[in-house]
Design a protein around this motif. Structure first.
Motif, PDB file in Angstrom:
ATOM      1  N   PRO A 257      13.970  -1.647   1.355  1.00 12.42           N
ATOM      2  CA  PRO A 257      13.101  -2.810   1.164  1.00 12.42           C
ATOM      3  C   PRO A 257      12.454  -2.781  -0.218  1.00 12.42           C
ATOM      4  O   PRO A 257      12.467  -1.757  -0.905  1.00 12.42           O
ATOM      5  N   SER A 258      11.882  -3.900  -0.614  1.00 13.80           N
ATOM      6  CA  SER A 258      11.199  -3.983  -1.904  1.00 13.80           C
ATOM      7  C   SER A 258       9.717  -3.690  -1.727  1.00 13.80           C
ATOM      8  O   SER A 258       9.100  -4.149  -0.759  1.00 13.80           O
ATOM      9  N   PRO A 259       9.099  -2.921  -2.646  1.00 12.31           N
ATOM     10  CA  PRO A 259       7.667  -2.628  -2.541  1.00 12.31           C
ATOM     11  C   PRO A 259       6.828  -3.905  -2.596  1.00 12.31           C
ATOM     12  O   PRO A 259       7.178  -4.863  -3.290  1.00 12.31           O
ATOM     13  N   GLY A 260       5.714  -3.896  -1.865  1.00 17.27           N
ATOM     14  CA  GLY A 260       4.820  -5.040  -1.852  1.00 17.27           C
ATOM     15  C   GLY A 260       3.540  -4.761  -2.612  1.00 17.27           C
ATOM     16  O   GLY A 260       3.475  -3.847  -3.438  1.00 17.27           O
TER      17      GLY A 260
ATOM     18  N   GLY B  40       0.817  -1.207   0.000  1.00 18.28           N
ATOM     19  CA  GLY B  40       0.000   0.000   0.000  1.00 18.28           C
ATOM     20  C   GLY B  40       0.848   1.252   0.000  1.00 18.28           C
ATOM     21  O   GLY B  40       1.791   1.406  -0.777  1.00 18.28           O
ATOM     22  N   ALA B  41       0.507   2.178   0.898  1.00 18.39           N
ATOM     23  CA  ALA B  41       1.223   3.451   0.991  1.00 18.39           C
ATOM     24  C   ALA B  41       2.605   3.306   1.613  1.00 18.39           C
ATOM     25  O   ALA B  41       3.372   4.264   1.649  1.00 18.39           O
ATOM     26  N   GLY B  42       2.932   2.097   2.110  1.00 21.48           N
ATOM     27  CA  GLY B  42       4.230   1.901   2.754  1.00 21.48           C
ATOM     28  C   GLY B  42       5.404   2.183   1.849  1.00 21.48           C
ATOM     29  O   GLY B  42       6.442   2.679   2.294  1.00 21.48           O
ATOM     30  N   ALA B  43       5.272   1.874   0.561  1.00 25.67           N
ATOM     31  CA  ALA B  43       6.390   2.061  -0.358  1.00 25.67           C
ATOM     32  C   ALA B  43       6.793   3.522  -0.476  1.00 25.67           C
ATOM     33  O   ALA B  43       7.953   3.835  -0.764  1.00 25.67           O
ATOM     34  N   ARG B  44       5.830   4.446  -0.250  1.00 22.56           N
ATOM     35  CA  ARG B  44       6.156   5.872  -0.332  1.00 22.56           C
ATOM     36  C   ARG B  44       6.954   6.358   0.866  1.00 22.56           C
ATOM     37  O   ARG B  44       7.405   7.499   0.895  1.00 22.56           O
ATOM     38  N   GLN B  45       7.129   5.499   1.872  1.00 24.12           N
ATOM     39  CA  GLN B  45       7.854   5.907   3.080  1.00 24.12           C
ATOM     40  C   GLN B  45       9.304   5.428   3.098  1.00 24.12           C
ATOM     41  O   GLN B  45      10.058   5.815   3.983  1.00 24.12           O
TER      42      GLN B  45
ATOM     43  N   LEU C 191      -2.942  12.008  -0.544  1.00 21.52           N
ATOM     44  CA  LEU C 191      -3.100  13.407  -0.920  1.00 21.52           C
ATOM     45  C   LEU C 191      -1.782  13.983  -1.422  1.00 21.52           C
ATOM     46  O   LEU C 191      -1.748  14.712  -2.426  1.00 21.52           O
ATOM     47  N   LYS C 192      -0.689  13.635  -0.746  1.00 16.46           N
ATOM     48  CA  LYS C 192       0.615  14.121  -1.186  1.00 16.46           C
ATOM     49  C   LYS C 192       0.941  13.607  -2.578  1.00 16.46           C
ATOM     50  O   LYS C 192       1.489  14.318  -3.423  1.00 16.46           O
ATOM     51  N   ASP C 193       0.589  12.345  -2.851  1.00 15.04           N
ATOM     52  CA  ASP C 193       0.813  11.785  -4.182  1.00 15.04           C
ATOM     53  C   ASP C 193       0.067  12.579  -5.249  1.00 15.04           C
ATOM     54  O   ASP C 193       0.580  12.831  -6.342  1.00 15.04           O
ATOM     55  N   GLN C 194      -1.183  12.975  -4.934  1.00 16.49           N
ATOM     56  CA  GLN C 194      -1.958  13.723  -5.918  1.00 16.49           C
ATOM     57  C   GLN C 194      -1.345  15.098  -6.181  1.00 16.49           C
ATOM     58  O   GLN C 194      -1.263  15.561  -7.315  1.00 16.49           O
TER      59      GLN C 194
ATOM     60  N   THR D 123       1.747  15.972  -5.822  1.00 14.56           N
ATOM     61  CA  THR D 123       3.071  15.909  -6.443  1.00 14.56           C
ATOM     62  C   THR D 123       3.044  15.172  -7.771  1.00 14.56           C
ATOM     63  O   THR D 123       4.084  14.999  -8.406  1.00 14.56           O
ATOM     64  N   GLY D 124       1.858  14.697  -8.174  1.00 16.43           N
ATOM     65  CA  GLY D 124       1.758  14.000  -9.457  1.00 16.43           C
ATOM     66  C   GLY D 124       2.202  12.565  -9.398  1.00 16.43           C
ATOM     67  O   GLY D 124       2.419  11.935 -10.428  1.00 16.43           O
ATOM     68  N   ALA D 125       2.356  12.011  -8.194  1.00 19.42           N
ATOM     69  CA  ALA D 125       2.766  10.615  -8.082  1.00 19.42           C
ATOM     70  C   ALA D 125       1.627   9.715  -8.531  1.00 19.42           C
ATOM     71  O   ALA D 125       0.478  10.131  -8.648  1.00 19.42           O
ATOM     72  N   GLN D 126       1.942   8.469  -8.754  1.00 19.50           N
ATOM     73  CA  GLN D 126       0.959   7.521  -9.259  1.00 19.50           C
ATOM     74  C   GLN D 126      -0.196   7.361  -8.279  1.00 19.50           C
ATOM     75  O   GLN D 126      -0.009   7.217  -7.077  1.00 19.50           O
ATOM     76  N   GLU D 127      -1.406   7.398  -8.810  1.00 20.21           N
ATOM     77  CA  GLU D 127      -2.594   7.248  -7.969  1.00 20.21           C
ATOM     78  C   GLU D 127      -2.671   5.825  -7.445  1.00 20.21           C
ATOM     79  O   GLU D 127      -2.303   4.890  -8.113  1.00 20.21           O
ATOM     80  N   ARG D 128      -3.153   5.679  -6.227  1.00 20.58           N
ATOM     81  CA  ARG D 128      -3.328   4.359  -5.671  1.00 20.58           C
ATOM     82  C   ARG D 128      -4.729   4.250  -5.094  1.00 20.58           C
ATOM     83  O   ARG D 128      -5.402   5.247  -4.850  1.00 20.58           O
ATOM     84  N   GLN D 129      -5.156   3.064  -4.872  1.00 20.12           N
ATOM     85  CA  GLN D 129      -6.462   2.815  -4.267  1.00 20.12           C
ATOM     86  C   GLN D 129      -6.349   2.929  -2.759  1.00 20.12           C
ATOM     87  O   GLN D 129      -5.447   2.368  -2.149  1.00 20.12           O
ATOM     88  N   ALA D 130      -7.271   3.686  -2.156  1.00 15.76           N
ATOM     89  CA  ALA D 130      -7.230   3.865  -0.706  1.00 15.76           C
ATOM     90  C   ALA D 130      -7.528   2.552  -0.006  1.00 15.76           C
ATOM     91  O   ALA D 130      -8.342   1.756  -0.454  1.00 15.76           O
ATOM     92  N   ASN D 131      -6.840   2.307   1.127  1.00 16.70           N
ATOM     93  CA  ASN D 131      -7.070   1.093   1.896  1.00 16.70           C
ATOM     94  C   ASN D 131      -8.364   1.198   2.684  1.00 16.70           C
ATOM     95  O   ASN D 131      -8.686   2.252   3.237  1.00 16.70           O
ATOM     96  N   ALA D 132      -9.099   0.119   2.757  1.00 15.97           N
ATOM     97  CA  ALA D 132     -10.335   0.095   3.538  1.00 15.97           C
ATOM     98  C   ALA D 132     -10.009  -0.170   4.997  1.00 15.97           C
ATOM     99  O   ALA D 132      -9.023  -0.821   5.308  1.00 15.97           O
ATOM    100  N   PRO D 133     -10.832   0.339   5.934  1.00 15.31           N
ATOM    101  CA  PRO D 133     -10.593   0.062   7.350  1.00 15.31           C
ATOM    102  C   PRO D 133     -10.802  -1.402   7.661  1.00 15.31           C
ATOM    103  O   PRO D 133     -11.513  -2.112   6.939  1.00 15.31           O
ATOM    104  N   TYR D 134     -10.180  -1.869   8.744  1.00 16.94           N
ATOM    105  CA  TYR D 134     -10.285  -3.272   9.128  1.00 16.94           C
ATOM    106  C   TYR D 134     -11.722  -3.624   9.472  1.00 16.94           C
ATOM    107  O   TYR D 134     -12.414  -2.885  10.164  1.00 16.94           O
TER     108      TYR D 134
END
Length: 337
Positions: free
Chosen positions: A143-146, A87-92, A215-218, A220-231
């Motif tokens: 690390p490698s993105p998942g 998910g959003a982990g790769a951006r960190q 929001l930061k991705d949007q 800065t023009g980074a690739q759009e991703r699907q938001a994670n759903a809550p548990y």
């Protein structure tokens, strides 16, 4: 050396939750020692040192207990870093350069074993334990993105299993770097609350907001991703006849809906810190590096063997100014054998 994880490990976790197997330090009766890591801070956030056992009051389900204060200097410590790559982990990843230094500082005063686990929709890879943090530097910082998931509960379960293999008397710590809420775990919240109540594992979580990352991705023009759903919890309770959902257990499960990472850290006596960028993360890692080795370790043997989740409360006496106490909040008892 790195090795893949297998889904069979997660099956063992579910078996442990329902009593088919048990981790080495499962609390089963009043003869078992309960370990309560405790952090004491003054009004400005400074650490309060030099306290003795007589300066603390600890209650178990409201009943005061006889406590001891353990000497932790030079006590062995085992740490597992759980790092979200999905998910959003790769951006960190770019923010994690300070991780090795933090681990080195937090554990340098004791014999240590350190490992890491990466996870996305499931735990993916684990390193071997090592006493040299430099051995993990490349894995921690590159690390490698998942995939799109963030299986926090599965990762915590697997980390607890790794720590349970360490020798008795070892302080066990999980450091979780992830988004706030679970996305994709097969383990259920009921199981994890149960396991946290059974084990003497301290969890410290450092979290980012996937919504802010999106929001930061949007912007800065980074690739759009699907938001994670809550548990989401499963319909019905898996742990019939072994898991009491009344009182503190129900409160913990409700809290886990809102912030999985923070709730599991609080239940264990750890702390939850947030970050938005690398500077924030460096500051929070510095806090952890200072707090991890400076917790008091209180212990007691419960005066009651009532089965179920027991609530712990710790207070400090004799301090001239108000203090903040962060301590383990619960443990699990299964009653007499």
């Amino acid at each position: 050396m790195r090795m893949p994880l297998h889904l069979a490990a997660l099956c063992l976790l579910a078996q442990a939750a329902v009593g088919q197997s048990a981790p080495p330090e499962t609390i089963r009766s009043t003869s078992t020692l309960v370990v309560v890591p405790t952090l004491v801070q003054g009004g400005s956030g400074e650490l309060v040192s030099g306290l003795r056992a007589t300066d603390f009051v600890l209650t178990d389900n409201g009943v005061e207990q006889k406590i001891s204060l353990e000497e932790v200097e030079r006590q062995p410590v085992a740490v597992v870093v759980l790092l979200q790559t999905g998910g959003a982990g790769a951006r960190q990843f770019q923010n994690y350069r300070g991780l090795p230094a933090m681990l080195d500082h937090a554990t340098s005063g004791s014999p240590r074993q350190v490992a890491m686990v990466t996870f996305d929709s499931r735990p993916e890879e684990a390193s071997d334990f090592t006493d040299d943090v430099d051995d993990l530097k490349e894995d921690l910082t590159h690390p490698s993105p998942g995939d799109s998931g963030a299986a926090i509960l599965d990762a915590v379960n697997y980390g607890i299993d790794l720590l349970d293999r360490q020798p008795a008397g070892t302080r066990r710590i999980l450091i979780l770097l992830s988004q706030t809420h679970d996305d994709g775990s097969k383990a259920k919240a009921e199981e994890v609350v149960h396991r946290l109540g059974e084990t003497n594992t301290l969890i410290c979580s450092v979290t980012f907001s996937p919504e802010k990352t999106w929001l930061k991705d949007q912007l800065t023009g980074a690739q759009e991703r699907q938001a994670n759903a809550p548990y989401e919890f499963s319909p019905g309770i898996m742990l019939d006849h072994t898991f009491n959902l009344d009182g503190p257990a129900r409160v913990a499960l409700r809290a886990m809906r809102e912030n999985t990472a923070s709730t599991i850290a609080t239940l264990s006596g750890g702390e939850s810190l947030g970050f938005d960028n690398r500077n924030d993360l460096d500051r929070q890692l510095s806090v952890l590096a200072n707090h991890i080795p400076n917790r008091y370790t209180l212990t007691f043997r419960p005066s009651s063997n009532e089965p179920g989740l027991h609530t712990i409360e710790v207070r400090v006496l004799h301090e001239p100014e108000p203090v903040t106490v962060k301590a383990r909040e619960s443990y699990w008892a299964t009653g007499p054998n």
